[in-house]
Design a protein around this motif. Sequence first.
Motif, PDB file in Angstrom:
ATOM      1  N   GLY A  37       0.845  -1.204   0.000  1.00  0.00           N
ATOM      2  CA  GLY A  37       0.000   0.000   0.000  1.00  0.00           C
ATOM      3  C   GLY A  37       0.868   1.236   0.000  1.00  0.00           C
ATOM      4  N   GLY A  39      -0.313   4.721   0.141  1.00  0.00           N
ATOM      5  CA  GLY A  39      -1.285   5.817   0.272  1.00  0.00           C
ATOM      6  C   GLY A  39      -0.666   7.023   0.953  1.00  0.00           C
ATOM      7  N   GLN A  60       2.061  -2.807  -4.615  1.00  0.00           N
ATOM      8  CA  GLN A  60       0.962  -1.895  -4.939  1.00  0.00           C
ATOM      9  C   GLN A  60       0.336  -2.348  -6.245  1.00  0.00           C
ATOM     10  OE1 GLN A  60      -0.458   0.786  -3.302  1.00  0.00           O
ATOM     11  NE2 GLN A  60      -1.750   1.021  -5.092  1.00  0.00           N
ATOM     12  N   SER A  66      -1.087   5.406  -7.083  1.00  0.00           N
ATOM     13  CA  SER A  66      -0.089   5.120  -6.047  1.00  0.00           C
ATOM     14  C   SER A  66       1.139   4.420  -6.644  1.00  0.00           C
ATOM     15  CB  SER A  66      -0.698   4.258  -4.939  1.00  0.00           C
ATOM     16  OG  SER A  66      -1.748   4.942  -4.306  1.00  0.00           O
ATOM     17  N   SER A  99      -5.476   0.759   3.125  1.00  0.00           N
ATOM     18  CA  SER A  99      -6.467   1.375   4.005  1.00  0.00           C
ATOM     19  C   SER A  99      -7.078   0.270   4.874  1.00  0.00           C
ATOM     20  CB  SER A  99      -7.551   2.060   3.188  1.00  0.00           C
ATOM     21  OG  SER A  99      -8.388   1.107   2.583  1.00  0.00           O
ATOM     22  N   ARG A 318     -14.277   6.913  -3.057  1.00  0.00           N
ATOM     23  CA  ARG A 318     -13.526   8.162  -3.267  1.00  0.00           C
ATOM     24  C   ARG A 318     -14.435   9.301  -3.744  1.00  0.00           C
ATOM     25  NH1 ARG A 318      -9.440  10.227  -1.223  1.00  0.00           N
ATOM     26  NH2 ARG A 318      -8.201   8.590  -0.353  1.00  0.00           N
TER      27      ARG A 318
END
Length: 348
Positions: A37, A39, A60, A66, A99, A318
Motif C-alpha cells: 500500500g 497511500g 501496490q 499510487s 487502508s 472516493r
Amino acid sequence: MAKLNFGGVEENVVTREEYPLDKAQQTLKDEVVAVIGYGVQGPGQALNLKDNGISVIVGQRQNSKSWDKAVADGFVPGETLFEIEEALQKGTIICYLLSDAAQIEYWPLVKENLTAGKALYFSHGFGITFNDQTSIVPPENVDVFLVAPKGSGTSLRRMFLQNRGLNSSYAIFQDATGKAFDRVVSLGIAIGSGYLFETDFQKEVYSDLTGERGTLMGAIQGIFAAQYEVLRKKGHSPSEAFNETVEELTQSLMPLVAENGMDWMYANCSTTAQRGALDWWKRFRDATAPIFEELYDSVATGKEAGYSIESNSKPDYRVDLDAELAELRDSEMWQAGKTVRSLRPENN
Ligand SMILES: NC(=O)c1ccc[n+]([C@@H]2O[C@H](COP(=O)([O-])OP(=O)(O)OC[C@H]3O[C@@H](n4cnc5c(N)ncnc54)[C@H](O)[C@@H]3O)[C@@H](O)[C@H]2O)c1
Ligand SMILES: CC(C)(O)[C@@H](O)C(=O)O
Ligand SMILES: [Mg+2]
Ligand SMILES: [Mg+2]
C-alpha cells in the motif's frame, strides 16, 4: 527499555539513545521489508526505511496513481516495486499499509503468503481488534505487531528530512519467533520515530479513533465552525472571523503550545486574555465531555469501525469522500482561509 514518568505515571518507552539506528540496521539486516500500500503512511514509512539503509520493497496495484507515485519516488518496477502478491511472497516482514477497509479484501492473499517465521506489521490496531468485522486472524507461527506513528505519513516524512522524529506507539500481539520485540522496535526507529511508547492493539485503536474524531480532526473543525458562524452572524467580516478562529491559532499560539505547554502559551498572552481563557475553558470542557463519552462508546462497541468499513469498502468510496471534502473546502470559512494564507508574506 526506559521507564519514564508522565505526569506522575511510569510508562515504558524506547528511545533512539537506547535503540540507535545502527542497532536497528543490524537487527533488520537479513529482512526484506515489504510495504503493502502506497497511500499516506506507505510513502512516509517506505522512503524513511530506504533512506535508513533497510532493504525495502513496495507492493501496490499496477495501473494506479499510487504505483506511479512509487515510481516517481524512486522505487523501480521489478526491482523494488511489485504487484501486491509478488511483494507478499518476497517480504519477510509484511507492513500492511493498505487502508483499513482494503485490508479486509486482501487478507486471504496476505494470509496465504505468511509462512512460518515471517512478521505481520500494522500501523493501526484496527484489523486485529475488530476481527469480528475484518476476519483478520493471523496464523500462530508469525510475529504480529504494530508501530503507529502519531501523525500523518506526510509529517513522518517531512520531519525525517528535517532530522526530527514523530513519536509512535508500538505493540506486540504475537511473538512467534522470540524476535518480535527487536523486530518491532527496529522498524519503529527505522521508519523515523522519535521515540516509541508501549501500548496494546485495542488501546491503540480506541485512542486513535477517538482522537481523530475528537480534538485532532472532528471536534476542532466543529468548534472552528461554531465560533466562525457566530462571529459572522454578529456582523464580523470573513477575514476577521477567520483570523480570530483559525489563523492566529495555527500561526501564533499552537507553536507556543507545542514548544512549552498551554500555561506557557497563556503566560505569553495578555492578562486580559488569560483571565478570559481561565474563566471559560472549563465550560467548554463540561459542554463537550458528554460528546466525548458518546464518541468513546461508539468506538469501543465497534460502531465506528463498522461505519468506516461500510463506507470505505464501496468501489466508488472516493467519489463521496471527495464531495464531502469539497463541501469543507468550498465553505466560506475555508475559502476565506485560502485568501488569508495567500497573504502570508512567506507565500508571496
Ligand atoms: N494516514 C496516516 O497518516 C496514518 C497514521 C497512522 C496510521 N495509519 C494507518 O496506516 C494504514 C494505512 O493508512 P493510509 O492513511 O496510508 O491509508 P489510506 O486509507 O490512504 O489507503 C492506503 C492505500 O490503500 C489503497 N487502497 C484503498 N482501497 C483499496 C482497494 N480496495 N484495493 C487496493 N488498494 C486499496 C490506496 O490506494 C492506498 O495506496 C491504516 O491502517 C491507517 O489507519 C495512517
Ligand atoms: C494522522 C492520524 C489522524 O493520526 C491517523 O490516525 C490517521 O488515521 O490518518
Ligand atoms: Mg487513525
Ligand atoms: Mg492517529
